[in-house]
Design an enzyme around this catalytic site. Sequence first.
Site, PDB file in Angstrom:
ATOM      1  N   ASP A 139      45.039  29.105  17.068  1.00  0.00           N
ATOM      2  CA  ASP A 139      45.157  30.341  16.280  1.00  0.00           C
ATOM      3  C   ASP A 139      44.673  31.589  17.011  1.00  0.00           C
ATOM      4  OD1 ASP A 139      46.384  29.407  13.917  1.00  0.00           O
ATOM      5  OD2 ASP A 139      44.488  28.514  13.269  1.00  0.00           O
ATOM      6  N   ASP A 199      54.087  27.864  12.616  1.00  0.00           N
ATOM      7  CA  ASP A 199      53.189  29.021  12.677  1.00  0.00           C
ATOM      8  C   ASP A 199      52.861  29.426  14.124  1.00  0.00           C
ATOM      9  OD1 ASP A 199      52.892  27.067  10.615  1.00  0.00           O
ATOM     10  OD2 ASP A 199      51.110  28.045   9.825  1.00  0.00           O
TER      11      ASP A 199
END
Length: 416
Positions: A139, A199
């Site tokens: 992330d 994602d």
Amino acid sequence: MKYGISPSTLKNKTLVNPIAMKHYFYILIIAPFLGCQKFSSSNDVSMRNEVSSKVQLDKLITRAEKDIAIIPFDSTTIPRTLDANGQLIGKPSKSWTSGFYPGLLWQLYGYSKNEKLKQSAIQWSAVVEKEKMDGGTHDLGFKIYCPFGNAYKITQNDKYKDVCLTAAKTLSTRYNPTVGAIRSWDHHKHLWDYPVIIDNMMNLEMLFEATIVSRDSSFYNIAEQHAQTTLENHFRADNSSYHVVSYNPETGEVEKKNTHQGHSHESAWSRGQAWGLYGFATTYRYTKNSKFLDQAVKIANYIFSHPNLPKDLIPYWDYNAPNIPDEPRDVSAAAVTASGLYELSIHDSKNAKKYINWANTILENLNSEKYQCESAPFFLKHSVGSIPGEFEVDAPIIYADYYYVEALIRQSKVQG
Ligand code: GLY
């Protein structure tokens, strides 16, 4: 070439010409940023966009300035959502959402040049900076590029560029050349050997930019291959996307195609479709490889021809949620989609008007009372974190606000 250097120059070579670097920084960093503002649409549409996004952004800037005085600065809890009683829930810098609040403040500062917003952005960004070294997560784009990428674009201060570059190096350690993708999660090892989630397309922009500023093509090559592998394995025949594809890390074989946050393995989780649209449109910006643009177009067409997409274009949390229309909407998916559509409109100019109209409709609806949130520091309500995980269901969530502001700024730059 639009960016003054061909994608193939960025690829497969290490470029080390320090004298040219300053020049390239202008062409490659500032020019695309300005270039992003060129959208093709009629003057009428352009004028309306400018006026409505200006009015809305001015409102949000006034709100944000008020809110930073209300929200106590606490380095251990960065604003993420509200609980059922309307109490602010913050998360530590390790959370995947930690970059959005500082990133949002940077965006609002970039637009307004409001010094108070800048000081707050600096303060919250400093809390997140140490995450640039955390190789235990994919992330890093969300956490580091949202605040520091914006900070660098806006201020041109090299210290922010260096933070992004360090994070790009850390992210690259998660790349497995046999799989041809960056590993997303280290958790859920009992379910997935080498999970890659849709994602993850959102982390590629930081890698592409890292090649531009460092002249080291390895970041570009990893990002391009990751997009290629995702293109090959994440999509169904109807162009909807799986959430999680898990690989055998020794052979690169696909082992599982699953969901984690969607309704079922074969359903189309709304935010996942939005990440894909935005991610492939952005990947095309850097690679100019038409198959990535084609995929972004296909995702957009999947979303906007879906019979379960409501008239106001704010999707339910999953396109195949079982009780539509009695299902929560996911405003975050709408905000990411709107921002991705403005990007797409630059690259697929033949259909630009259609994309801009969809994005404008989304924003017009998000600007309405139904979706506006009055509780500091959130701008939008009705997002969904995870229904299977039973958290943040029908709540304000900070990443919806981040992409909403980004979309409004992009809208304000739509030109005839
Ligand atoms: N990247 C996690 C999510 O979209 O919820």
